[in-house]
Scaffold this active site. Structure first.
Site, PDB file in Angstrom:
ATOM      1  CB  SER A 103      45.537  -6.984  55.577  1.00 45.00           C
ATOM      2  OG  SER A 103      44.638  -6.568  56.580  1.00 45.00           O
ATOM      3  CE1 TYR A 140      44.703 -12.462  56.430  1.00 41.20           C
ATOM      4  CE2 TYR A 140      44.069 -10.791  58.029  1.00 41.20           C
ATOM      5  CZ  TYR A 140      44.278 -11.182  56.720  1.00 41.20           C
ATOM      6  OH  TYR A 140      44.070 -10.283  55.706  1.00 41.20           O
ATOM      7  CE  LYS A 193      47.238 -11.401  53.924  1.00 43.75           C
ATOM      8  NZ  LYS A 193      47.414 -11.958  52.578  1.00 43.75           N
TER       9      LYS A 193
HETATM   10  N1  UFG Z   1      31.024  -6.349  63.537  1.00 44.17           N
HETATM   11  C1  UFG Z   1      29.885  -6.447  64.303  1.00 44.17           C
HETATM   12  N2  UFG Z   1      29.146  -7.592  64.211  1.00 44.17           N
HETATM   13  C2  UFG Z   1      29.490  -8.630  63.388  1.00 44.17           C
HETATM   14  C3  UFG Z   1      30.654  -8.504  62.587  1.00 44.17           C
HETATM   15  C4  UFG Z   1      31.396  -7.353  62.698  1.00 44.17           C
HETATM   16  O1  UFG Z   1      29.548  -5.544  65.061  1.00 44.17           O
HETATM   17  O2  UFG Z   1      28.784  -9.639  63.382  1.00 44.17           O
HETATM   18  C5  UFG Z   1      31.813  -5.121  63.623  1.00 44.17           C
HETATM   19  C6  UFG Z   1      33.213  -5.377  64.180  1.00 44.17           C
HETATM   20  O3  UFG Z   1      33.204  -5.340  65.578  1.00 44.17           O
HETATM   21  C7  UFG Z   1      33.979  -4.239  63.542  1.00 44.17           C
HETATM   22  C8  UFG Z   1      33.283  -4.001  62.200  1.00 44.17           C
HETATM   23  O4  UFG Z   1      32.003  -4.619  62.330  1.00 44.17           O
HETATM   24  O5  UFG Z   1      33.840  -3.099  64.311  1.00 44.17           O
HETATM   25  C9  UFG Z   1      34.018  -4.622  61.041  1.00 44.17           C
HETATM   26  O6  UFG Z   1      34.292  -5.973  61.348  1.00 44.17           O
HETATM   27  P1  UFG Z   1      34.789  -7.000  60.247  1.00 44.17           P
HETATM   28  O7  UFG Z   1      34.942  -8.328  60.928  1.00 44.17           O
HETATM   29  O8  UFG Z   1      33.943  -6.933  59.039  1.00 44.17           O
HETATM   30  O9  UFG Z   1      36.198  -6.403  59.823  1.00 44.17           O
HETATM   31  P2  UFG Z   1      37.505  -6.154  60.690  1.00 44.17           P
HETATM   32  O10 UFG Z   1      37.819  -4.712  60.563  1.00 44.17           O
HETATM   33  O11 UFG Z   1      37.436  -6.713  62.037  1.00 44.17           O
HETATM   34  O12 UFG Z   1      38.539  -7.074  59.912  1.00 44.17           O
HETATM   35  C10 UFG Z   1      38.942  -6.714  58.623  1.00 44.17           C
HETATM   36  C11 UFG Z   1      39.272  -7.935  57.789  1.00 44.17           C
HETATM   37  C12 UFG Z   1      40.472  -8.645  58.321  1.00 44.17           C
HETATM   38  C13 UFG Z   1      41.586  -7.707  58.566  1.00 44.17           C
HETATM   39  C14 UFG Z   1      41.161  -6.525  59.381  1.00 44.17           C
HETATM   40  C15 UFG Z   1      42.242  -5.503  59.445  1.00 44.17           C
HETATM   41  O13 UFG Z   1      38.190  -8.821  57.777  1.00 44.17           O
HETATM   42  O14 UFG Z   1      40.873  -9.579  57.347  1.00 44.17           O
HETATM   43  O15 UFG Z   1      40.053  -5.897  58.770  1.00 44.17           O
HETATM   44  O16 UFG Z   1      42.022  -4.594  60.466  1.00 44.17           O
HETATM   45  F1  UFG Z   1      42.581  -8.335  59.227  1.00 44.17           F
END
Ligand code: UFG
Length: 344
Positions: A128, A154, A158
């Protein structure tokens, strides 16, 4: 095309695994799923059979169970392995770090031991972009970016898994292994028969959006709009899960062609950053559904902006994302509607 080489897919009933099974079959491989369904729906197998019009071979086995896994390797004699099976929820990993370390490390150790024992030719590991942590001063990251500390247990699993793989490769220089560092996988198969099926409330943005739009959830909270990005919301590299699936097939095919041992880590993303606000706008425009959302505070541990430098995947895997953000959003929406209709 190839001669039906057998590829063991651990976690093959999961979100990315199931799409990869389809892509393997489309490219002439014979996938064999190993999954204990702790985080997947049993109906995925039927859906895969409907999509591919063929019987899917499955072993209901926990990848941490070395004896059971040895029996699978003995019976199947795979040419390659794609190792997806792992826990992946960032928040949960903070609450249950030991379970994350135990499961994610042990399953990789079992796979590596059996890879060696059964002289498997190639191994693709699910990594990841979380391994890059907060990329200071840089938002487009390439694979040479220093790996220090991830934000969550998590993410640490990785990093440690990649380290274990490096040490293994050092001791077994003939081994052929690729770690694929995924950015943000989204979307679903065009048939709408498989897709992401979060257990409980989703953590990720797109399932949260589709579940809000369909009425399962009340409202989406955007986690902060005061970041130093064009519209103040966080930027990510959203990669269509079918493109990501194809990248695994390219990785297997690349490893097969290598005559010597090889170890690579490769980013898998689109090379383009998209903000949360842009995702919401694309969703509303493409589906015609207006989304109930509000702006809330920042979420702890969120990276402001990150997207992939894709030069290496283009060069060594000859792979590039083909599908658009519109494809991702529409396919995720069709999948959500199908879940409602058919209750998978
Ligand atoms: N977000 C919101 N509201 C929500 C959910 C997410 O605003 O209810 C925003 C988050 O703040 C972020 C973006 O949407 O800015 C993406 O969030 P995600 O949770 O979908 O994804 P992340 O980038 O945080 O996490 C993903 C994977 C993880 C991994 C990570 C690596 O889900 O497994 O990328 O950076 F570790």
């Amino acid at each position: 095309m190839n001669s039906g080489k057998k590829i063991l897919v651990t976690g093959g009933a999961g979100y990315i695994g199931s799409h990869t099974v389809v892509s393997l079959i489309e490219n002439g491989y014979t996938p064999v799923i190993v999954d204990d369904f702790r985080n997947a729906q049993s109906s995925v197998i039927e859906q895969l059979e409907a999509i591919t019009n063929q019987k899917i071979k499955l072993h209901r086995v926990d990848c941490c169970d070395s004896q059971a896994m040895n029996t699978v390797f003995e019976a199947e004699k795979p040419n390659g392995v794609i190792h997806f099976a792992a826990y992946k929820a960032v928040n949960e990993s903070v609450e249950k770090p030991l379970e994350y370390y135990k499961n994610n490390l042990q399953s990789l150790l079992v796979v590596l031991e059996l890879y060696q024992k059964h002289k498997v030719q190639s191994l693709v590991f699910s990594s990841s972009c979380t391994v890059y942590g907060e990329p200071k001063g840089k938002i487009e990251v390439d694979e040479s970016f220093p790996i220090e500390k991830a934000f969550s247990p998590y993410g640490q699993t990785k990093i440690i898994c990649e380290q274990i793989i490096q040490d293994f490769h050092h001791s077994q220089p003939d081994s052929k292994i690729i770690s694929l560092r995924y950015f943000n996988p989204v979307g679903a198969h065009a048939s709408a028969l498989i897709g992401e099926y979060p257990i409980g409330k989703p953590n990720n943005l797109l399932p949260y959006i589709t579940q809000t739009a369909i009425g399962k959830l009340k409202q989406l909270t955007v986690f902060g709009n005061d970041y130093a990005t064009s519209d103040g919301t966080c930027v990510r590299d959203y990669i269509h899960v079918c493109d990501l699936a194809d990248a695994h097939v390219q990785a297997i095919s690349f490893l097969e062609k290598e005559t010597n041992g090889v170890l690579e880590a490769v980013n898998i993303g689109t090379g383009k950053g998209t903000s949360v606000q842009e995702i919401i706008e694309t969703f509303e425009t493409e589906t015609g559904v207006s989304l109930n959302y509000t702006i809330g505070p920042r979420r702890a541990g969120d990276v402001e902006a990150i997207y992939a430098n894709t030069s290496k995947s283009e060069k060594i895997l000859q792979w590039k994302a083909k599908r658009s953000l519109k494809d991702s959003v529409c396919s995720a929406w069709n999948w959500e509607k199908n879940i409602k209709k058919n209750g998978y």
